[in-house]
Design a protein around this motif. Sequence first.
Motif, mmCIF file in Angstrom:
data_model
loop_
_atom_site.group_PDB
_atom_site.id
_atom_site.type_symbol
_atom_site.label_atom_id
_atom_site.label_comp_id
_atom_site.label_asym_id
_atom_site.label_seq_id
_atom_site.Cartn_x
_atom_site.Cartn_y
_atom_site.Cartn_z
ATOM 1 N N GLN A 8 0.920 -1.294 0.107
ATOM 2 C CA GLN A 8 0.027 -0.062 0.059
ATOM 3 C C GLN A 8 0.873 1.398 0.107
ATOM 4 N N GLN A 9 2.003 1.531 0.686
ATOM 5 C CA GLN A 9 2.904 2.504 0.749
ATOM 6 C C GLN A 9 3.436 2.626 -0.654
ATOM 7 N N GLU A 10 3.834 1.943 -1.512
ATOM 8 C CA GLU A 10 4.338 2.117 -2.828
ATOM 9 C C GLU A 10 3.299 2.632 -3.449
ATOM 10 N N GLU A 11 2.116 2.045 -3.610
ATOM 11 C CA GLU A 11 0.952 2.503 -4.352
ATOM 12 C C GLU A 11 0.520 3.806 -3.911
ATOM 13 N N ASN A 12 0.716 4.144 -2.659
ATOM 14 C CA ASN A 12 0.307 5.722 -2.341
ATOM 15 C C ASN A 12 1.500 6.774 -3.025
ATOM 16 N N GLU A 13 2.523 6.127 -3.358
ATOM 17 C CA GLU A 13 3.672 6.845 -3.794
ATOM 18 C C GLU A 13 3.364 7.277 -5.235
ATOM 19 N N LEU A 14 2.412 6.596 -5.882
ATOM 20 C CA LEU A 14 1.947 6.873 -7.439
ATOM 21 C C LEU A 14 1.192 8.133 -7.574
ATOM 22 N N TYR A 15 1.275 8.800 -8.249
ATOM 23 C CA TYR A 15 0.637 10.223 -8.730
ATOM 24 C C TYR A 15 -0.126 10.079 -10.014
ATOM 25 N N GLU A 16 -1.540 10.486 -9.777
ATOM 26 C CA GLU A 16 -2.232 10.134 -10.895
ATOM 27 C C GLU A 16 -2.074 11.646 -11.839
ATOM 28 N N HIS A 17 -1.686 11.156 -13.129
ATOM 29 C CA HIS A 17 -1.495 12.187 -14.127
ATOM 30 C C HIS A 17 -2.651 12.321 -14.905
ATOM 31 N N HIS A 18 -3.454 11.166 -15.455
ATOM 32 C CA HIS A 18 -4.345 11.459 -16.092
ATOM 33 C C HIS A 18 -5.603 10.299 -15.849
ATOM 34 N N ALA A 19 -6.991 10.740 -16.017
ATOM 35 C CA ALA A 19 -8.057 9.566 -15.656
ATOM 36 C C ALA A 19 -9.011 10.129 -16.727
ATOM 37 N N PHE A 20 -9.640 8.909 -17.248
ATOM 38 C CA PHE A 20 -10.728 9.155 -18.326
ATOM 39 C C PHE A 20 -11.539 7.872 -17.844
ATOM 40 N N LYS A 21 -12.949 8.175 -18.359
ATOM 41 C CA LYS A 21 -13.786 6.886 -18.485
ATOM 42 C C LYS A 21 -14.399 6.728 -19.636
ATOM 43 N N VAL A 22 -14.028 5.415 -19.942
ATOM 44 C CA VAL A 22 -14.578 5.324 -21.680
ATOM 45 C C VAL A 22 -15.976 5.206 -21.711
ATOM 46 N N VAL A 23 -16.599 5.994 -22.867
ATOM 47 C CA VAL A 23 -17.948 6.276 -23.048
ATOM 48 C C VAL A 23 -18.781 4.907 -23.394
ATOM 49 N N ASN A 24 -19.978 5.067 -23.254
ATOM 50 C CA ASN A 24 -20.562 4.012 -23.873
ATOM 51 C C ASN A 24 -20.659 3.818 -25.312
ATOM 52 N N GLY A 25 -20.717 2.853 -26.097
ATOM 53 C CA GLY A 25 -20.343 2.864 -27.529
ATOM 54 C C GLY A 25 -19.138 2.725 -28.217
ATOM 55 N N GLN A 26 -18.100 3.031 -27.181
ATOM 56 C CA GLN A 26 -16.827 2.691 -27.703
ATOM 57 C C GLN A 26 -16.686 1.411 -28.225
ATOM 58 N N GLN A 27 -16.117 1.390 -29.573
ATOM 59 C CA GLN A 27 -15.741 0.102 -30.304
ATOM 60 C C GLN A 27 -14.203 -0.396 -29.305
ATOM 61 N N PRO A 28 -13.977 -1.849 -29.484
ATOM 62 C CA PRO A 28 -12.786 -2.163 -29.062
ATOM 63 C C PRO A 28 -11.880 -1.429 -29.618
ATOM 64 N N LEU A 29 -10.591 -1.084 -28.922
ATOM 65 C CA LEU A 29 -9.429 -0.276 -29.582
ATOM 66 C C LEU A 29 -8.325 -0.651 -28.711
ATOM 67 N N ARG A 30 -7.235 -0.736 -29.154
ATOM 68 C CA ARG A 30 -6.264 -0.699 -28.268
ATOM 69 C C ARG A 30 -5.757 0.461 -27.624
ATOM 70 N N ILE A 31 -5.425 0.326 -26.164
ATOM 71 C CA ILE A 31 -5.240 1.248 -25.186
ATOM 72 C C ILE A 31 -3.997 2.439 -25.692
ATOM 73 N N ASP A 32 -3.216 1.942 -26.656
ATOM 74 C CA ASP A 32 -2.283 2.978 -26.660
ATOM 75 C C ASP A 32 -2.868 4.025 -27.768
ATOM 76 N N LYS A 33 -3.489 3.108 -28.842
ATOM 77 C CA LYS A 33 -4.326 4.231 -29.907
ATOM 78 C C LYS A 33 -5.348 4.976 -29.243
ATOM 79 N N TYR A 34 -6.177 4.465 -28.402
ATOM 80 C CA TYR A 34 -7.053 5.371 -27.694
ATOM 81 C C TYR A 34 -6.668 6.631 -26.945
ATOM 82 N N LEU A 35 -5.298 6.093 -26.386
ATOM 83 C CA LEU A 35 -5.005 7.399 -25.309
ATOM 84 C C LEU A 35 -4.359 8.439 -26.054
ATOM 85 N N MET A 36 -3.933 8.096 -27.586
ATOM 86 C CA MET A 36 -3.171 9.205 -28.327
ATOM 87 C C MET A 36 -4.370 10.486 -28.629
ATOM 88 N N ASN A 37 -5.729 10.083 -28.414
ATOM 89 C CA ASN A 37 -6.812 11.093 -28.640
ATOM 90 C C ASN A 37 -6.933 11.716 -27.291
#
Length: 343
Positions: A8-37
């Motif tokens: 838990q201690q190591e996990e607490n040392e991680l900082y959130e830089h970005h957070a997204f919730k994928v919308v309904n209707g999103q077609q399956p897409l590789r996460i590396d391609k998705y995050l480029m948008n």
Amino acid sequence: MPNIPDTQQEENELYEHHAFKVVNGQQPLRIDKYLMNFIENATRNKIQAAAKEGSIFVNDVPVKSNYKVKPNDVITVKFEHPPHENLLIAEDIPIDIVYEDDDLLVVNKSAGMVVHPGHGNYSGTLINGLIYHFENLPNNSSNRPGLVHRIDKDTSGLLVVAKTENAMAHLSNQFAKKTSKREYLALVWGNMIDDEGTIEGNIGRHPKNRLQNTVYLDDEEEKGKPAITHYKVLERLGYVTLVSCKLETGRTHQIRVHMKHIGHTLFNDERYGGERILKGTTFTKYKQFVENCFKILPRQALHAKTLGFEHPTTGKWLSFTSDVPEDIEQCIEKWRNYAKHTS
């Protein structure tokens, strides 16, 4: 092996830089391609490297770059250091100050300068320069020193900066209550039908491309924030129109989004599709002409020309106007000559 926190201690040392919730209707897409948008200035290699390091999580579980995103996935990008935009470093950057007193300053920002640090732009911003030249600037609600409002990286023009807590509160209130005056000069694709008009429509993040905003229609009123832009045609130049835009609200990319919404995307606005030839002929000569215009003006044709507000201490109305930058002026002149010879 990815660097997966096992305590838990190591996990607490991680900082959130970005957070997204994928919308309904999103077609399956590789996460590396998705995050480029969704992450500005992020290359696919950078995203893949982050996944390899165990820094990309879906529903709190680290994933590889070939993970296929699904509707309602919660994606977070976490690193062991705080987001760089939180680490402000003073830099000796020249700032074009058109007015200054004990309470505030008015800056004429050049195109290409980012206003505040963010992903991919951690230095060389207006704020880096401001904190070098001025001590103890007040923070706004987003902890950004001096900033009352902002304009996009590739938009040129006027900004007011607060130097005291009182000025920050007073000026921010004027922008919130829509009593400040802001007029922009824009070159847009197409010959606008009406000489003047008002564009209204809630503006919010595009559901499938976080780097864009979009207009939400009446049946989606709960989405986005209200936005109002008044426009007036200044000059018709054949396949493009020079317009004045007055903002009643100040949403991110407001003029760019509203103009695209009514079918008049800003000239050479790459993010919104204006870097393509949207109006005109199929002649090779015309295509070459437009390409030359793009070279002269390698950014969206938008300039924050006029800024007016009440002085926070004296109550006096202050108004400032900045010259149209040379790149926009040259582009307009080329279109004038083209329109003259084809009419």
